[in-house]
Scaffold this motif. Structure first.
Motif, PDB file in Angstrom:
ATOM      1  N   LEU A 177     -99.847 -45.098  -3.087  1.00 21.40           N
ATOM      2  CA  LEU A 177    -100.468 -46.148  -4.192  1.00 21.40           C
ATOM      3  C   LEU A 177     -99.647 -45.855  -5.442  1.00 21.40           C
ATOM      4  CD1 LEU A 177    -102.295 -48.485  -5.236  1.00 21.40           C
ATOM      5  CD2 LEU A 177    -104.104 -46.551  -5.965  1.00 21.40           C
ATOM      6  N   VAL A 178     -98.857 -46.668  -5.624  1.00 21.61           N
ATOM      7  CA  VAL A 178     -97.934 -46.651  -6.888  1.00 21.61           C
ATOM      8  C   VAL A 178     -97.975 -47.987  -7.646  1.00 21.61           C
ATOM      9  CG1 VAL A 178     -96.432 -45.126  -5.727  1.00 21.61           C
ATOM     10  CG2 VAL A 178     -95.871 -47.327  -5.690  1.00 21.61           C
ATOM     11  N   GLY A 179     -97.572 -47.582  -8.952  1.00 24.68           N
ATOM     12  CA  GLY A 179     -97.338 -49.013 -10.119  1.00 24.68           C
ATOM     13  C   GLY A 179     -95.885 -49.354  -9.783  1.00 24.68           C
ATOM     14  N   ASP A 180     -95.687 -50.472 -10.373  1.00 27.84           N
ATOM     15  CA  ASP A 180     -94.540 -51.236 -10.141  1.00 27.84           C
ATOM     16  C   ASP A 180     -93.160 -50.517 -10.672  1.00 27.84           C
ATOM     17  OD1 ASP A 180     -96.326 -52.143 -12.083  1.00 27.84           O
ATOM     18  OD2 ASP A 180     -94.051 -52.880 -12.865  1.00 27.84           O
ATOM     19  N   ASP A 208     -98.054 -54.971 -11.971  1.00 29.22           N
ATOM     20  CA  ASP A 208     -98.835 -55.294 -13.226  1.00 29.22           C
ATOM     21  C   ASP A 208     -97.626 -55.833 -14.176  1.00 29.22           C
ATOM     22  OD1 ASP A 208     -98.249 -52.861 -14.175  1.00 29.22           O
ATOM     23  OD2 ASP A 208    -100.582 -52.479 -14.665  1.00 29.22           O
ATOM     24  N   ASP A 209     -96.422 -55.760 -13.417  1.00 31.38           N
ATOM     25  CA  ASP A 209     -95.282 -56.205 -14.123  1.00 31.38           C
ATOM     26  C   ASP A 209     -95.017 -55.264 -15.490  1.00 31.38           C
ATOM     27  OD1 ASP A 209     -92.943 -57.399 -14.493  1.00 31.38           O
ATOM     28  OD2 ASP A 209     -93.735 -59.011 -15.718  1.00 31.38           O
ATOM     29  N   GLY A 210     -95.135 -53.973 -15.652  1.00 30.39           N
ATOM     30  CA  GLY A 210     -94.735 -53.124 -16.538  1.00 30.39           C
ATOM     31  C   GLY A 210     -95.479 -52.014 -16.513  1.00 30.39           C
ATOM     32  N   GLY A 211     -95.619 -51.242 -17.685  1.00 31.74           N
ATOM     33  CA  GLY A 211     -96.384 -50.154 -17.494  1.00 31.74           C
ATOM     34  C   GLY A 211     -97.796 -49.976 -18.387  1.00 31.74           C
ATOM     35  N   GLY A 212     -98.442 -50.349 -17.352  1.00 32.75           N
ATOM     36  CA  GLY A 212     -99.885 -50.737 -17.465  1.00 32.75           C
ATOM     37  C   GLY A 212    -100.696 -49.335 -18.372  1.00 32.75           C
ATOM     38  N   ILE A 213    -100.170 -48.226 -18.132  1.00 27.47           N
ATOM     39  CA  ILE A 213    -101.128 -46.977 -18.493  1.00 27.47           C
ATOM     40  C   ILE A 213    -100.817 -46.904 -20.212  1.00 27.47           C
ATOM     41  CG2 ILE A 213     -98.626 -45.922 -18.240  1.00 27.47           C
ATOM     42  CD1 ILE A 213    -102.216 -44.262 -18.589  1.00 27.47           C
ATOM     43  N   HIS A 236     -90.444 -56.659 -16.193  1.00 29.42           N
ATOM     44  CA  HIS A 236     -89.126 -56.737 -15.626  1.00 29.42           C
ATOM     45  C   HIS A 236     -88.977 -58.098 -14.513  1.00 29.42           C
ATOM     46  CE1 HIS A 236     -91.484 -55.264 -12.122  1.00 29.42           C
ATOM     47  NE2 HIS A 236     -92.038 -54.525 -12.882  1.00 29.42           N
ATOM     48  N   GLY A 237     -90.298 -58.578 -14.021  1.00 32.29           N
ATOM     49  CA  GLY A 237     -90.263 -59.691 -13.267  1.00 32.29           C
ATOM     50  C   GLY A 237     -89.492 -59.739 -12.080  1.00 32.29           C
ATOM     51  N   THR A 238     -89.219 -58.419 -11.440  1.00 34.65           N
ATOM     52  CA  THR A 238     -88.615 -58.059 -10.514  1.00 34.65           C
ATOM     53  C   THR A 238     -89.257 -58.731  -9.071  1.00 34.65           C
ATOM     54  OG1 THR A 238     -87.540 -55.997 -11.194  1.00 34.65           O
ATOM     55  CG2 THR A 238     -87.429 -56.419  -8.883  1.00 34.65           C
ATOM     56  N   ASP A 239     -88.351 -59.362  -8.221  1.00 33.66           N
ATOM     57  CA  ASP A 239     -88.972 -59.801  -7.031  1.00 33.66           C
ATOM     58  C   ASP A 239     -89.137 -58.683  -6.067  1.00 33.66           C
ATOM     59  OD1 ASP A 239     -89.457 -61.320  -4.415  1.00 33.66           O
ATOM     60  OD2 ASP A 239     -87.877 -62.732  -4.830  1.00 33.66           O
ATOM     61  N   LEU A 240     -90.181 -58.215  -5.774  1.00 36.02           N
ATOM     62  CA  LEU A 240     -90.142 -57.055  -4.749  1.00 36.02           C
ATOM     63  C   LEU A 240     -90.170 -57.151  -3.310  1.00 36.02           C
ATOM     64  CD1 LEU A 240     -93.338 -54.867  -6.176  1.00 36.02           C
ATOM     65  CD2 LEU A 240     -90.928 -55.185  -6.766  1.00 36.02           C
ATOM     66  N   ALA A 241     -90.287 -58.729  -2.977  1.00 41.25           N
ATOM     67  CA  ALA A 241     -90.218 -59.189  -1.796  1.00 41.25           C
ATOM     68  C   ALA A 241     -88.671 -58.989  -1.312  1.00 41.25           C
ATOM     69  CB  ALA A 241     -90.718 -60.593  -1.597  1.00 41.25           C
ATOM     70  N   ALA A 242     -88.031 -59.716  -2.357  1.00 36.34           N
ATOM     71  CA  ALA A 242     -86.390 -59.940  -2.289  1.00 36.34           C
ATOM     72  C   ALA A 242     -85.824 -58.311  -2.050  1.00 36.34           C
ATOM     73  CB  ALA A 242     -85.832 -60.509  -3.223  1.00 36.34           C
TER      74      ALA A 242
END
Ligand SMILES: Cc1ncc(C[n+]2csc(CCOP(=O)(O)OP(=O)(O)O)c2C)c(N)n1
Length: 304
Positions: A177-180, A208-213, A236-242
Motif C-alpha cells: 500500500l503506497v501513496g502516488d 490523491d495526486d500529491g503529498g497528502g501527508i 502531478h496528474g500522471t496517468d498511472l494506467a499509461a
C-alpha cells in the motif's frame, strides 16, 4: 488479543490522563505518531526497551532499561486494562463512523478496507508516510498478516523494489500500500527483467495526486495555503494506467468500496489504483479527534 484498534487516537484523548500507564515497553521504532512520542517523553512513565540489536530508538532519551528478555513481576490491574479496552471499543467505532460520514474516499478508508480484506498468510508492505499511518490509525487489528515497512529514515524511495523483494522472499501473496508520489518515485521497480522471478504482488496505490501527508503537518495550516500546493502538495496528474501499460503491468482503477473484491488472491504483478482526496484530510482528522474525545467522555467522567 489486547491490541488497541484506536491506540494513537486514544493517546491524544482524555483517556491518557484517566489511565496513564506507569510503564511503557518499546519494541521496534516508535517514530510514527507524535502522541506516542509524547508518552515516551513523559518523565512520569518508565520506558523499557526490548531489543535484540546493538542499537535501539530512544528519541526522548528516557529509556530506564534496555534488554533482550523480560521478567514480569507483580500482577496486572484488570480494571486498568478494562478501562482502556472499553475506551478503545468506543473510540474505534467513532473513528469508523466519522470516516463513513466523509463524502470522499481517503487513504484512511483504503487502509481500513484493505487490511480487512487481505487473505490470511499475505504479506503487506507499507509505504511512507500516510499509508503506514493510515493503517495504524484506521485498520482494525487482525491476525494472519506479515506487515513490513522501510522505517528508519522513512524514505519514499525504492518502495516498489522493496515490495518486490519482500514478496519474492515471502513466497506467498504479496501486497503493498503506497501513496502516488511513492509509487512514481520508484515506478522503475515495475520493470521485471526477462530472466528475473516475477513476484505475486498487488500494489495498491492511494492516489490523491500529491503529498497528502503534508496537509496534516504544520505546513498544511490555512496561513500557508498560498504556497502549499507548489511546495508540498505537488500535484502531478500522471496517468498511472499509461505508466503501468508502458511496463506491461495490469492496472485497474477502483473505488475504496470495491477493494475487497479486487484484492482477492491472484498471481503475478498488478497495480490497483484508488482515487483518494487529500483536500479534506486535515478536517477529517480534526473531526475524528473530536469524535473520539466525545465517545470516551462518558466513561472517563464516570470513573474520574
Ligand atoms: C526519498 C524521499 N524523498 C522525500 C521524502 C519526503 N516525503 C515524505 S512523505 C512524502 C510524500 C509522499 O507522498 P505519497 O507517496 O503520495 O503519500 P502520502 O502523501 O499520502 O503520504 C515525501 C515527499 C522522503 N520521505 N523520502
Amino acid at each position: 488479543p489486547d491490541a488497541l484498534a484506536a491506540g494513537p487516537w486514544l493517546l491524544g484523548s482524555p483517556v491518557l490522563d484517566q489511565w496513564r500507564p506507569e510503564q511503557v515497553l518499546v519494541l521496534g521504532r516508535p517514530t510514527l505518531h507524535r502522541s506516542v512520542q509524547r508518552l515516551l517523553a513523559d518523565p512520569a512513565v518508565a520506558v523499557t526497551v526490548l531489543t535484540d540489536r546493538p542499537e535501539w530508538t530512544d528519541i526522548a532519551a528516557t529509556a530506564v532499561a534496555v534488554g533482550t528478555t523480560l521478567r514480569c513481576v507483580g500482577s496486572p490491574n484488570p480494571a486498568w486494562l478494562h478501562g482502556w479496552q472499553q475506551a478503545d471499543a468506543r473510540a474505534a467505532d467513532a473513528v469508523t463512523t466519522t470516516m463513513g460520514g466523509h463524502p470522499q474516499d481517503t487513504g484512511l478508508g483504503v487502509a481500513q478496507r484493505l487490511v480487512a480484506a487481505l487473505p490470511a498468510g499475505a504479506l503487506l508492505l507499507l509505504g511512507s508516510s500516510n499509508p503506514i499511518r493510515d493503517v495504524s490509525l484506521a485498520a482494525r487489528p487482525r491476525r494472519g498478516l506479515t506487515v513490513l515497512a522501510n522505517r528508519g529514515v522513512a524514505g519514499i524511495d525504492g518502495t516498489i523494489s522493496t515490495a518486490t523483494g519482500t514478496a519474492l522472499v515471502h513466497g506467498g501473496l504479496g501486497y503493498a500500500l503506497v501513496g502516488d508520489l511513492t509509487f512514481l518515485h520508484d515506478s522503475n521497480g515495475l520493470l521485471v527483467a526477462p530472466d528475473e522471478a516475477r513476484p505475486d504482488l498487488t500494489v495498491v496505490v492511494a492516489n490523491d495526486d500529491g503529498g497528502g501527508i503534508f496537509g496534516l503537518l504544520e505546513q498544511g495550516a490555512a496561513e500557508y495555503s498560498g504556497a502549499f500546493e507548489r511546495v508540498f502538495g505537488t500535484p502531478h496528474g500522471t496517468d498511472l494506467a499509461a505508466l503501468c501499460a508502458a511496463h506491461h503491468v495490469p492496472h485497474i482503477r477502483v473505488s475504496a468500496s470495491e477493494l475487497a473484491d479486487v484484492v482477492a488472491p491472484a498471481r503475478g504483478l498488478r497495480v490497483v489504483e484508488v482515487a483518494t482526496q487529500r483536500t479534506g484530510l486535515r478536517t477529517l482528522h480534526d473531526q475524528i479527534r473530536t469524535a473520539v474525545a466525545m465517545a470516551v467522555g462518558p466513561i472517563v467522567g464516570d470513573s474520574a
